[in-house]
Design a protein around this motif. Structure first.
Motif, mmCIF file in Angstrom:
data_model
loop_
_atom_site.group_PDB
_atom_site.id
_atom_site.type_symbol
_atom_site.label_atom_id
_atom_site.label_comp_id
_atom_site.label_asym_id
_atom_site.label_seq_id
_atom_site.Cartn_x
_atom_site.Cartn_y
_atom_site.Cartn_z
ATOM 1 N N LEU A 1 8.105 -0.424 5.764
ATOM 2 C CA LEU A 1 9.176 0.060 4.898
ATOM 3 C C LEU A 1 9.392 1.558 5.039
ATOM 4 C CD1 LEU A 1 8.683 -1.913 1.564
ATOM 5 C CD2 LEU A 1 10.707 -1.930 3.024
ATOM 6 N N ALA A 2 8.332 2.315 5.199
ATOM 7 C CA ALA A 2 8.475 3.762 5.364
ATOM 8 C C ALA A 2 9.345 4.083 6.568
ATOM 9 C CB ALA A 2 7.099 4.412 5.502
ATOM 10 N N LYS A 3 9.091 3.417 7.670
ATOM 11 C CA LYS A 3 9.878 3.669 8.879
ATOM 12 C C LYS A 3 11.308 3.169 8.718
ATOM 13 C CE LYS A 3 9.963 3.242 13.909
ATOM 14 N NZ LYS A 3 11.429 3.109 13.930
ATOM 15 N N ALA A 4 11.459 1.978 8.152
ATOM 16 C CA ALA A 4 12.796 1.410 8.018
ATOM 17 C C ALA A 4 13.669 2.247 7.082
ATOM 18 C CB ALA A 4 12.696 -0.023 7.511
ATOM 19 N N VAL B 1 14.909 6.486 -3.803
ATOM 20 C CA VAL B 1 14.448 5.218 -3.261
ATOM 21 C C VAL B 1 12.936 5.127 -3.460
ATOM 22 C CG1 VAL B 1 14.230 3.782 -1.197
ATOM 23 C CG2 VAL B 1 16.280 5.204 -1.516
ATOM 24 N N GLU B 2 12.507 4.243 -4.358
ATOM 25 C CA GLU B 2 11.068 4.034 -4.528
ATOM 26 C C GLU B 2 10.608 2.894 -3.633
ATOM 27 O OE1 GLU B 2 7.647 2.458 -7.585
ATOM 28 O OE2 GLU B 2 9.534 3.166 -8.468
ATOM 29 N N ILE B 3 9.742 3.199 -2.693
ATOM 30 C CA ILE B 3 9.189 2.175 -1.809
ATOM 31 C C ILE B 3 8.002 1.518 -2.496
ATOM 32 C CG2 ILE B 3 8.054 1.737 0.392
ATOM 33 C CD1 ILE B 3 9.639 4.022 1.598
ATOM 34 N N LYS B 4 8.073 0.198 -2.639
ATOM 35 C CA LYS B 4 7.008 -0.571 -3.266
ATOM 36 C C LYS B 4 6.029 -1.037 -2.190
ATOM 37 C CE LYS B 4 8.305 -0.743 -7.613
ATOM 38 N NZ LYS B 4 7.441 -0.174 -8.675
ATOM 39 N N ASN B 5 4.849 -0.393 -2.152
ATOM 40 C CA ASN B 5 3.866 -0.790 -1.137
ATOM 41 C C ASN B 5 2.459 -0.353 -1.541
ATOM 42 O OD1 ASN B 5 3.219 -2.063 1.334
ATOM 43 N ND2 ASN B 5 3.028 -0.084 2.335
ATOM 44 N N VAL B 6 2.063 -0.727 -2.747
ATOM 45 C CA VAL B 6 0.709 -0.380 -3.183
ATOM 46 C C VAL B 6 -0.249 -1.521 -2.854
ATOM 47 C CG1 VAL B 6 1.452 1.205 -4.984
ATOM 48 C CG2 VAL B 6 1.192 -1.212 -5.517
ATOM 49 N N GLU B 7 -1.503 -1.196 -2.713
ATOM 50 C CA GLU B 7 -2.482 -2.156 -2.206
ATOM 51 C C GLU B 7 -2.670 -3.367 -3.107
ATOM 52 O OE1 GLU B 7 -6.125 -0.252 -1.229
ATOM 53 O OE2 GLU B 7 -5.253 0.998 0.350
ATOM 54 N N VAL B 8 -2.419 -3.224 -4.398
ATOM 55 C CA VAL B 8 -2.637 -4.350 -5.304
ATOM 56 C C VAL B 8 -1.473 -5.346 -5.280
ATOM 57 C CG1 VAL B 8 -4.118 -3.027 -6.845
ATOM 58 C CG2 VAL B 8 -1.644 -3.076 -7.257
ATOM 59 N N ASP B 9 -0.351 -4.987 -4.639
ATOM 60 C CA ASP B 9 0.785 -5.895 -4.579
ATOM 61 C C ASP B 9 0.555 -6.992 -3.547
ATOM 62 O OD1 ASP B 9 2.212 -4.691 -6.542
ATOM 63 O OD2 ASP B 9 3.688 -3.735 -5.239
ATOM 64 N N PRO B 10 1.053 -8.195 -3.797
ATOM 65 C CA PRO B 10 0.845 -9.290 -2.844
ATOM 66 C C PRO B 10 1.561 -9.083 -1.520
ATOM 67 C CG PRO B 10 2.347 -9.962 -4.598
ATOM 68 C CD PRO B 10 1.765 -8.652 -5.012
#
Length: 230
Positions: A107-110, A90-99
């Protein structure tokens, strides 16, 4: 022999990040699948690579009920993969450059909660380009295996050192950034190496020869044939 991970499923043959792609990956001989997760406006765990749908609508602005039928949620994806005896990255998409970047790490917790509820610790690895995200997952549930994705623009030994220092289980470098020394350094520190995204049979065989632990590929059947020919 390295494990074969279907990149967003068997994405060369089926629409990526769909149940159909995951089932097809298994039919093609994959050991597991790699999928991407983003959040919806109402907190759904949406399996989708890009922050926007093809029609331009941001996923973070949509409720789950507004998503197209072919866009699945993580719980459905995990259920389908479990039914087909597939491992899941599962790759969590949450990088600072993303809108849709979310500094609260929702997402990490969920994702950690869902893995724990379903007791899928032996089947799931959670990865991200965001070190903060996988650090959060590991803090919430130390039994979840975590992997650090490395951009090819980064210095790879430095990125590996971050993964090692943070106690993560895996390092996921881009194919062309990989060499034997990097794999050896990871293994010396007890970290597995899963390489993305590799479709060339000769390259797959070479990566296997230097001891990588996993091949992330769009073409699981071709990867399986390449490995069986070594």
């Amino acid at each position: 022999m390295p494990l074969i991970w279907g990149h967003r499923g068997a994405s060369a043959d089926r629409p990526e990040n769909t149940i159909a792609a995951f089932v097809e990956a298994r039919a093609q001989g994959a050991d597991g699948i790699e999928l991407d997760v983003r959040r919806s406006a109402d907190g759904g765990l949406v399996v989708h690579h890009d922050p926007r749908l093809p029609d331009g609508r941001p996923i973070a602005s949509l409720a789950v009920r507004d998503l197209p039928e072919d866009v699945c949620l993580l719980d459905a994806a995990l259920e389908a993969c479990a039914a087909n005896d597939l491992l899941v990255n599962v790759e969590i998409k949450n990088v600072e450059v993303d809108p849709d970047h979310d500094p609260t790490e929702y997402l990490a917790k969920a994702v950690a909660d869902l893995v724990g509820e379903r007791k899928l610790h032996d089947a799931v690895l959670v990865s991200s380009f965001s070190l903060a995200t996988i650090d959060r997952v590991a803090h919430l549930d130390p039994d979840i295996r975590t992997g650090y994705l490395a951009s090819p623009r980064w210095d790879q030994p430095t990125a590996l050192a971050r993964a090692v220092d943070s106690g993560h289980h895996a390092f996921h470098p881009f194919d062309l950034a990989v060499n034997e020394a990097l794999v050896g350094a990871a293994h010396a520190n007890g970290v597995e190496v899963n390489v993305w995204t590799v479709d060339d049979p000769d390259r797959i065989r070479w990566l296997a020869s230097i001891g990588v632990d996993g091949i992330i590929t769009n073409t699981p059947a071709a990867a399986r044939r390449a490995l069986e020919a070594t």
